[in-house]
Design a protein around this motif. Structure first.
Motif, mmCIF file in Angstrom:
data_model
loop_
_atom_site.group_PDB
_atom_site.id
_atom_site.type_symbol
_atom_site.label_atom_id
_atom_site.label_comp_id
_atom_site.label_asym_id
_atom_site.label_seq_id
_atom_site.Cartn_x
_atom_site.Cartn_y
_atom_site.Cartn_z
ATOM 1 N N ALA A 90 67.917 47.832 31.689
ATOM 2 C CA ALA A 90 66.506 48.214 31.628
ATOM 3 C C ALA A 90 66.087 48.509 30.192
ATOM 4 C CB ALA A 90 66.247 49.425 32.527
ATOM 5 N N MET A 91 66.946 49.191 29.447
ATOM 6 C CA MET A 91 66.644 49.468 28.044
ATOM 7 C C MET A 91 66.545 48.166 27.253
ATOM 8 S SD MET A 91 69.119 52.783 27.540
ATOM 9 C CE MET A 91 69.034 52.780 25.746
ATOM 10 N N ALA A 92 67.477 47.247 27.491
ATOM 11 C CA ALA A 92 67.452 45.959 26.795
ATOM 12 C C ALA A 92 66.177 45.187 27.121
ATOM 13 C CB ALA A 92 68.683 45.137 27.173
ATOM 14 N N SER A 93 65.598 45.470 28.280
ATOM 15 C CA SER A 93 64.364 44.812 28.716
ATOM 16 C C SER A 93 63.116 45.584 28.294
ATOM 17 C CB SER A 93 64.377 44.654 30.245
ATOM 18 O OG SER A 93 65.463 43.866 30.645
ATOM 19 N N SER A 94 63.287 46.569 27.431
ATOM 20 C CA SER A 94 62.167 47.382 26.916
ATOM 21 C C SER A 94 61.440 48.149 28.009
ATOM 22 C CB SER A 94 61.175 46.521 26.131
ATOM 23 O OG SER A 94 61.805 45.907 25.044
ATOM 24 N N ARG A 95 62.190 48.687 28.955
ATOM 25 C CA ARG A 95 61.585 49.475 30.017
ATOM 26 C C ARG A 95 61.836 50.958 29.770
ATOM 27 N NH1 ARG A 95 59.090 45.852 29.820
ATOM 28 N NH2 ARG A 95 59.138 44.026 31.144
ATOM 29 N N ALA A 96 60.808 51.763 29.985
ATOM 30 C CA ALA A 96 60.980 53.216 29.927
ATOM 31 C C ALA A 96 61.926 53.614 31.053
ATOM 32 C CB ALA A 96 59.635 53.913 30.090
ATOM 33 N N ILE A 97 62.685 54.674 30.822
ATOM 34 C CA ILE A 97 63.675 55.130 31.787
ATOM 35 C C ILE A 97 63.296 56.513 32.295
ATOM 36 C CG2 ILE A 97 66.117 55.717 32.132
ATOM 37 C CD1 ILE A 97 65.690 52.771 31.365
ATOM 38 N N VAL A 98 63.462 56.715 33.594
ATOM 39 C CA VAL A 98 63.451 58.055 34.173
ATOM 40 C C VAL A 98 64.774 58.173 34.919
ATOM 41 C CG1 VAL A 98 62.377 59.663 35.794
ATOM 42 C CG2 VAL A 98 60.934 58.159 34.389
#
Length: 176
Positions: A90-98
């Protein structure tokens, strides 16, 4: 789909946010694991899907496509994770994380920099974090950009291989 990965907490948070009138979509991606005693039964996943508060997409082999449709990746786990590959992707895909403030997850998420950390099993905090990001797409985008930069800087394959080889060279001298 496992209870101790926080699936029930995610559904509770999604239900609360949808009840407040926010027209966001929430998706569960994965299938039950009948060999695992903490598996969420397929009947429960279908019931949640039928409620309209979450969508259950089942197994997907095309995670880049799935992540491309998302703004936020949420893993509210209370399970001893290690370092979750799902969060790295998800980080590699530029997504914010919760995610939850537990070992493994907290090593990937710098709270407020590339995502939001919440206490495990704290549905109110999870709801608040998701709602805040849904309502602030620019912040969500900035957290995603920061996450991708973190992956490129410290979690790239070349970086991990170099560090692994260095560690092994220190522990096991090479005999030539």
């Amino acid at each position: 789909m496992l209870w101790d990965k926080g699936v029930g907490d995610f559904v509770d948070a999604a239900t609360r946010i949808r009840a407040s009138g926010v027209p966001a979509r929430f998706a569960l991606v994965g299938i039950p694991d009948p060999e695992n005693p903490t598996s969420v039964p397929e009947s429960q996943l279908q019931t949640w899907h039928d409620s309209g508060n979450v969508e259950w997409w089942g197994y997907r082999a095309d995670m880049p496509t799935v992540l491309g449709m998302a703004s936020i990746s949420c893993l509210p786990t209370f399970y001893g994770e290690g370092v979750p590959k799902a969060l790295i992707e998800a980080m590699a895909s530029s997504r914010a994380i919760v995610t939850t403030d537990i070992p493994g997850c907290r090593e990937l998420v710098a709270d407020g920099r590339n995502g939001i950390l919440v206490a495990p099993r704290d549905v109110a905090a999870l709801t608040s974090a998701l709602d805040a990001l849904i309502r602030d797409p620019e912040r969500c985008r900035q957290l995603g950009i920061a996450g991708r930069a973190m992956v490129k800087q410290s979690l790239s394959l070349d970086q991990v291989l170099a560090e692994t080889l260095t560690l092994y060279a220190e522990l096991v001298p090479v005999k030539e």
